[in-house]
Scaffold this motif. Sequence first.
Motif, PDB file in Angstrom:
ATOM      1  N   GLU A  34     -19.453  19.603  51.003  1.00 10.76           N
ATOM      2  CA  GLU A  34     -20.400  19.926  49.925  1.00 10.76           C
ATOM      3  C   GLU A  34     -20.245  21.341  49.372  1.00 10.76           C
ATOM      4  N   ALA A  35     -19.818  22.287  50.222  1.00 13.50           N
ATOM      5  CA  ALA A  35     -19.765  23.670  49.758  1.00 13.50           C
ATOM      6  C   ALA A  35     -18.469  23.926  48.995  1.00 13.50           C
ATOM      7  N   MET A  36     -18.490  24.961  48.157  1.00 11.11           N
ATOM      8  CA  MET A  36     -17.282  25.340  47.427  1.00 11.11           C
ATOM      9  C   MET A  36     -16.551  26.423  48.220  1.00 11.11           C
ATOM     10  N   GLN A  37     -15.256  26.576  47.933  1.00  8.52           N
ATOM     11  CA  GLN A  37     -14.448  27.554  48.669  1.00  8.52           C
ATOM     12  C   GLN A  37     -13.786  28.516  47.694  1.00  8.52           C
ATOM     13  N   LEU A  38     -13.286  29.618  48.228  1.00  5.50           N
ATOM     14  CA  LEU A  38     -12.606  30.607  47.375  1.00  5.50           C
ATOM     15  C   LEU A  38     -11.332  31.070  48.069  1.00  5.50           C
ATOM     16  N   LYS A  39     -10.378  30.125  48.191  1.00  5.46           N
ATOM     17  CA  LYS A  39      -9.108  30.476  48.846  1.00  5.46           C
ATOM     18  C   LYS A  39      -7.919  30.221  47.938  1.00  5.46           C
ATOM     19  N   SER A  40      -8.153  29.550  46.830  1.00  3.40           N
ATOM     20  CA  SER A  40      -7.007  29.222  45.963  1.00  3.40           C
ATOM     21  C   SER A  40      -7.447  29.291  44.506  1.00  3.40           C
ATOM     22  N   ILE A  41      -6.479  29.270  43.607  1.00  4.77           N
ATOM     23  CA  ILE A  41      -6.796  29.316  42.176  1.00  4.77           C
ATOM     24  C   ILE A  41      -7.569  28.072  41.753  1.00  4.77           C
ATOM     25  N   ASN A  42      -7.186  26.909  42.278  1.00  5.39           N
ATOM     26  CA  ASN A  42      -7.927  25.684  41.955  1.00  5.39           C
ATOM     27  C   ASN A  42      -9.397  25.831  42.299  1.00  5.39           C
ATOM     28  N   GLN A  43      -9.635  26.387  43.484  1.00 10.46           N
ATOM     29  CA  GLN A  43     -11.026  26.526  43.932  1.00 10.46           C
ATOM     30  C   GLN A  43     -11.775  27.548  43.080  1.00 10.46           C
ATOM     31  N   ALA A  44     -11.094  28.623  42.694  1.00 13.62           N
ATOM     32  CA  ALA A  44     -11.740  29.625  41.839  1.00 13.62           C
ATOM     33  C   ALA A  44     -12.112  29.000  40.493  1.00 13.62           C
ATOM     34  N   LEU A  45     -11.214  28.155  39.954  1.00 14.75           N
ATOM     35  CA  LEU A  45     -11.509  27.507  38.669  1.00 14.75           C
ATOM     36  C   LEU A  45     -12.656  26.502  38.808  1.00 14.75           C
ATOM     37  N   ASP A  46     -12.741  25.868  39.988  1.00  8.22           N
ATOM     38  CA  ASP A  46     -13.875  24.963  40.237  1.00  8.22           C
ATOM     39  C   ASP A  46     -15.185  25.749  40.182  1.00  8.22           C
ATOM     40  N   ILE A  47     -15.197  26.926  40.813  1.00  7.78           N
ATOM     41  CA  ILE A  47     -16.433  27.724  40.825  1.00  7.78           C
ATOM     42  C   ILE A  47     -16.794  28.143  39.390  1.00  7.78           C
ATOM     43  N   ARG A  48     -15.773  28.552  38.631  1.00  3.12           N
ATOM     44  CA  ARG A  48     -16.036  28.958  37.240  1.00  3.12           C
ATOM     45  C   ARG A  48     -16.652  27.804  36.450  1.00  3.12           C
ATOM     46  N   SER A  49     -16.059  26.627  36.562  1.00  2.00           N
ATOM     47  CA  SER A  49     -16.610  25.478  35.833  1.00  2.00           C
ATOM     48  C   SER A  49     -18.009  25.167  36.336  1.00  2.00           C
ATOM     49  N   ASP A  50     -18.175  25.225  37.654  1.00  2.00           N
ATOM     50  CA  ASP A  50     -19.457  24.832  38.234  1.00  2.00           C
ATOM     51  C   ASP A  50     -20.602  25.712  37.743  1.00  2.00           C
ATOM     52  N   PHE A  51     -20.413  27.047  37.780  1.00  2.00           N
ATOM     53  CA  PHE A  51     -21.580  27.862  37.411  1.00  2.00           C
ATOM     54  C   PHE A  51     -21.890  27.711  35.921  1.00  2.00           C
ATOM     55  N   LEU A  52     -20.849  27.511  35.100  1.00  2.00           N
ATOM     56  CA  LEU A  52     -21.106  27.305  33.672  1.00  2.00           C
ATOM     57  C   LEU A  52     -21.777  25.939  33.438  1.00  2.00           C
ATOM     58  N   GLN A  53     -21.343  24.926  34.204  1.00  2.00           N
ATOM     59  CA  GLN A  53     -21.971  23.604  34.093  1.00  2.00           C
ATOM     60  C   GLN A  53     -23.446  23.674  34.518  1.00  2.00           C
ATOM     61  N   GLU A  54     -23.706  24.456  35.574  1.00  2.00           N
ATOM     62  CA  GLU A  54     -25.103  24.597  36.031  1.00  2.00           C
ATOM     63  C   GLU A  54     -25.949  25.241  34.940  1.00  2.00           C
ATOM     64  N   PHE A  55     -25.411  26.253  34.284  1.00  2.00           N
ATOM     65  CA  PHE A  55     -26.155  26.910  33.198  1.00  2.00           C
ATOM     66  C   PHE A  55     -26.446  25.899  32.082  1.00  2.00           C
ATOM     67  N   GLU A  56     -25.399  25.155  31.702  1.00  2.00           N
ATOM     68  CA  GLU A  56     -25.572  24.187  30.610  1.00  2.00           C
ATOM     69  C   GLU A  56     -26.592  23.120  30.987  1.00  2.00           C
ATOM     70  N   ALA A  57     -26.570  22.682  32.259  1.00  2.00           N
ATOM     71  CA  ALA A  57     -27.515  21.651  32.703  1.00  2.00           C
ATOM     72  C   ALA A  57     -28.924  22.214  32.733  1.00  2.00           C
ATOM     73  N   ALA A  58     -29.067  23.480  33.128  1.00  2.00           N
ATOM     74  CA  ALA A  58     -30.392  24.098  33.256  1.00  2.00           C
ATOM     75  C   ALA A  58     -31.098  24.153  31.906  1.00  2.00           C
ATOM     76  N   VAL A  59     -30.329  24.269  30.842  1.00  2.39           N
ATOM     77  CA  VAL A  59     -30.917  24.352  29.501  1.00  2.39           C
ATOM     78  C   VAL A  59     -31.721  23.076  29.183  1.00  2.39           C
ATOM     79  N   TYR A  60     -31.274  21.938  29.711  1.00  3.21           N
ATOM     80  CA  TYR A  60     -31.941  20.663  29.430  1.00  3.21           C
ATOM     81  C   TYR A  60     -33.229  20.470  30.232  1.00  3.21           C
ATOM     82  N   LEU A  61     -33.411  21.284  31.274  1.00  8.42           N
ATOM     83  CA  LEU A  61     -34.515  21.030  32.211  1.00  8.42           C
ATOM     84  C   LEU A  61     -35.763  21.803  31.799  1.00  8.42           C
TER      85      LEU A  61
END
Length: 442
Positions: free
Chosen positions: A130-157
Motif C-alpha cells: 500500500e505504501a509508496m517508495q522512493l528508490k527509483s525514478i519510476n517510484q518518484a514519478l508515481d509519487i509526483r502523479s499521486d500527489f497531483l491526483q490527490e489535489f485534483e480529487a480533493a477539489v471535487y470533495l
Amino acid sequence: MKTPERAAFDALPHPTVVVVGGGFAGLEFIKRLAGKPYKVILLDKNNYHCFQPLLYQVATGSLGADNIAHPFRRTVGPMPNVIYRMGEVLRVLPEENCVETDHGKVAYDHLVIATGTVTNFFGNQRIAHEAMQLKSINQALDIRSDFLQEFEAAVYLDDEHAQRQRLNFVIVGGGPSGVELAGALAEIRKTILKHEFREVENQRMQIHLIDSGDAVLGNFSPKAQQLSRAFLEELGVNVKLNTLVTDYDGKTVTFKDGSTLQSTTVIWTAGVKGAPVQGLEAALEERPARLRTDAFNRLEGCTNIYALGDVALDRSDPKWPKGHPQVAPVAIQQATHLAKNLLRKPGEAWVPFAYRDKGSMATIGRYKAVVDFGKLKFGGPIAWFLWLFVHLMSIVGFRSRVMVLTHWAWKYLSWKNTIRLIIRPYVRKEYKVAEPVGEKVG
Ligand SMILES: Cc1cc2nc3c(=O)[nH]c(=O)nc-3n(C[C@H](O)[C@H](O)[C@H](O)COP(=O)(O)OP(=O)(O)OC[C@H]3O[C@@H](n4cnc5c(N)ncnc54)[C@H](O)[C@@H]3O)c2cc1C
C-alpha cells in the motif's frame, strides 16, 4: 558480422571484469578501469545511472526524470575497453565463473557486485503493497502523479473529512530522504496548493513525518537534528517521534499505541536492505541482506568476486564495526580503491580499504539545510547554498548539470515549480493477501 569496435573489444588480450549495477559504485569503477588492461562489461537492468539523492525533487516536480539520469551508453561510448549490456542479473554461478541474466549467460574472470539496496518494509507485506517508495525514478514519478491526483480529487470533495484524508501526506522515516521530501511537500502547500488549487483550503493539506527514533536525521549530530526539526516545524510539518507504524491498509495508518491516522498517501522511507543476487548465499548476512567482504572488497570465501557500495558489508575497519554507512561517498571510494588494487602489478601487495568520512548534509526547504563537516556543524542559508553546489557538481553529465541549474534558478527565483504534469497516472493495485512483497526497485 561484428563491427570493428566489437571485434577490437573481443580481441583484447585482457581478463574480463563483469560489473553488476551502474550506481555510484559501478559507474565509478568502470571509469577507473577505462583505458586500462581489462575488458569490462557493465550489466544493469536500467539503461541509465540514477542520481538517487535528487529523487525527491523528481517526486515533488522540481526536476524532470531525465535531469537526474544519465544513459550508460553515453558514458561507455568513448571507452573502447568497456561495453554495456542492459539486463537483470538473476544469479551468479561461481563454479562456472559466469552470471545468468534475463538475456543469457555472461562469463567473467573477475566479478563486481554493486547492486545497491531495495526498500525495507521489515516483512510487513500489506505496508509494502500500500505504501509508496522512493528508490527509483519510476517510484518518484508515481509519487509526483499521486500527489497531483490527490489535489485534483480533493477539489471535487465538499466533505471536510474526506478532503483532509486525501490531503494527509504521511512520510514514514525521518532520515535524509524523509526529511527532504517532507520539506519539499510543505513548500508545495505554500506555493502550488495555495495559488493554483484555490478551491481547496490549503491548511487542509497536512504533512506528517513519522519516525520510531527520538530525533530526525538519526545519523547526524545533535545540532543538525535540532535544527532540522525546527526547520520542519517552521514549515508546518507535523513531526512525530518515538512512533512506530504497524499497519497501513491504503486508508488508515495504525501506530503501535493503537492510534490511527487517515491518509491515502503513505511514503515509506524508513529503511533499506541490500539487493544481493542469488548464488552468493555463502557470504550473505541475512538481516541487512548485505554481502560480507574483507578489507579488499573481496567476497567472503571467494577469490575473484567483489562487492561494492550499499550491498557490501565490510566490518574490518575498527571505526565502522557494523559496516560502512550506505551513502554515495562510501560506494565511490570503495570503487576507486578496488580499481587501484586490481591495477597493481603482479606480486604487489593490495592495500586495505579505509573510508574517509567527509561529512553529511540534508536540505529541508528553500534556504534551509544542515551540514555536519567534522567539527563544523551549521544550518541555514549558507548550508543550503553548499548543499546546492555539492549536489550540482555531483550529478553525472554536463547536460544534466546545466539542466538542473536552470530548473533550480527558475524555481528559486520565481517561486514556481515547473513540472506539474500527470503524464502517467498512478494507479493503485488491489492488495491480495500473500502476494509477494513489493520491495523491488521498479
Ligand atoms: C531517496 C534517496 C536519497 C539519498 N540521498 C543521499 C544523499 O543525499 N547522500 C548520499 O551520500 N547518499 C544518499 N543516498 C544513498 C545513495 O544513493 C546510495 O548510498 C548509493 O546509491 C549507493 O550506490 P550503489 O552503487 O551501491 O547502489 P545504487 O546507486 O543503488 O546502484 C545500484 C544499481 O544496480 C542496478 N541493479 C540492481 N540489481 C540489479 C540486478 N539484479 N541486475 C542488474 N542491475 C541491477 C540498479 O539498477 C542500479 O543502477 C540516497 C538514497 C536514496 C534512495
